[in-house]
Design a protein around this motif. Sequence first.
Motif, short mmCIF file in Angstrom:
data_model
loop_
_atom_site.label_atom_id
_atom_site.label_comp_id
_atom_site.label_asym_id
_atom_site.label_seq_id
_atom_site.Cartn_x
_atom_site.Cartn_y
_atom_site.Cartn_z
N ALA A 270 0.82 -1.21 0.00
CA ALA A 270 0.00 0.00 0.00
C ALA A 270 0.85 1.26 0.00
O ALA A 270 0.40 2.33 -0.46
N ALA A 271 2.08 1.15 0.50
CA ALA A 271 3.00 2.29 0.50
C ALA A 271 3.82 2.36 -0.78
O ALA A 271 4.69 3.22 -0.92
N GLY A 272 3.58 1.43 -1.71
CA GLY A 272 4.30 1.42 -2.97
C GLY A 272 5.66 0.77 -2.90
O GLY A 272 6.45 0.88 -3.84
N ILE A 273 5.94 0.07 -1.82
CA ILE A 273 7.23 -0.60 -1.64
C ILE A 273 7.10 -2.05 -2.09
O ILE A 273 6.26 -2.79 -1.58
N ARG A 274 7.93 -2.43 -3.04
CA ARG A 274 7.91 -3.80 -3.55
C ARG A 274 9.00 -4.63 -2.87
O ARG A 274 10.11 -4.15 -2.66
#
Length: 268
Positions: free
Chosen positions: A177-181
């Motif tokens: 959800a924070a855009g961290i993969r």
Amino acid sequence: MSRHVVVTGAASGIGLAVARSFAALGDRVTLVDHRADALEAAVATVAGGAEPHASSAGAAVLVADLREPEAPARVVATAWEQAPIDVLVNAAGVYPATPFLDLDAATWDAVRDVNVRAPLLATVALARHATAVGRTPTIVNITSGAALRARPGAAPYSTSKAALEMVTRASALELGAAGIRVNAVAPGFVVVDSAVNPVSDDYAAAVSPNPLGRPGKPSDIAKAVVWLADPEQSGWVTGTVLRVDGGSSTGAHTLPLSNGTTREDVSA
């Protein structure tokens, strides 16, 4: 645009190959390892190893013993102070050869601390720094085919790599959800010159066969890591374990056909 890439276990083997690959793309690389002398030798090859078309943004070193509980967060904080981290590659690992009946708590803890706890805590630390300022770094963990197949003398190692694959999925789930993969690369048998994890010739001969007919090279793994770290190429990939193993995880390819027919008979 140059990225800041932090690679643990970067003094040799797969970690060093990963560091070199990012430097060749012009990225700034911070190499992390507990071996100060080996790190200094490694960083010289990384800093000078950019491809002719690339402009390397430089390389730096951080000496850290990831067995220490506070070391992963300290590494991330120190590297972040130099420049925000865009890519974290958790490549540090230990592989003791300990027969099951000889195992003790100290051996188990030493493997767990480096192979599981350190990448977990480094990921947590990076996510905290990144979410505080709205950045979206990428994390790649180095696991192993041993996560799926136990081996003699490797109970702590195999267990730790299986656990790291779950850490990969769990962190990807919560950080998406924070855009961290968060992804992982699981190598098959790779030929490395390692004083930390030495491998005998007999072991290498027994473990290396695969459908493609050759052992892996550190550069094979590095290419997969670079791909997973590139949002243009793999931006919709997270929580995945990419098995780069020459096909060894496909099955027991050396077995004869069950009816006794040989492969030569079939191909003829």
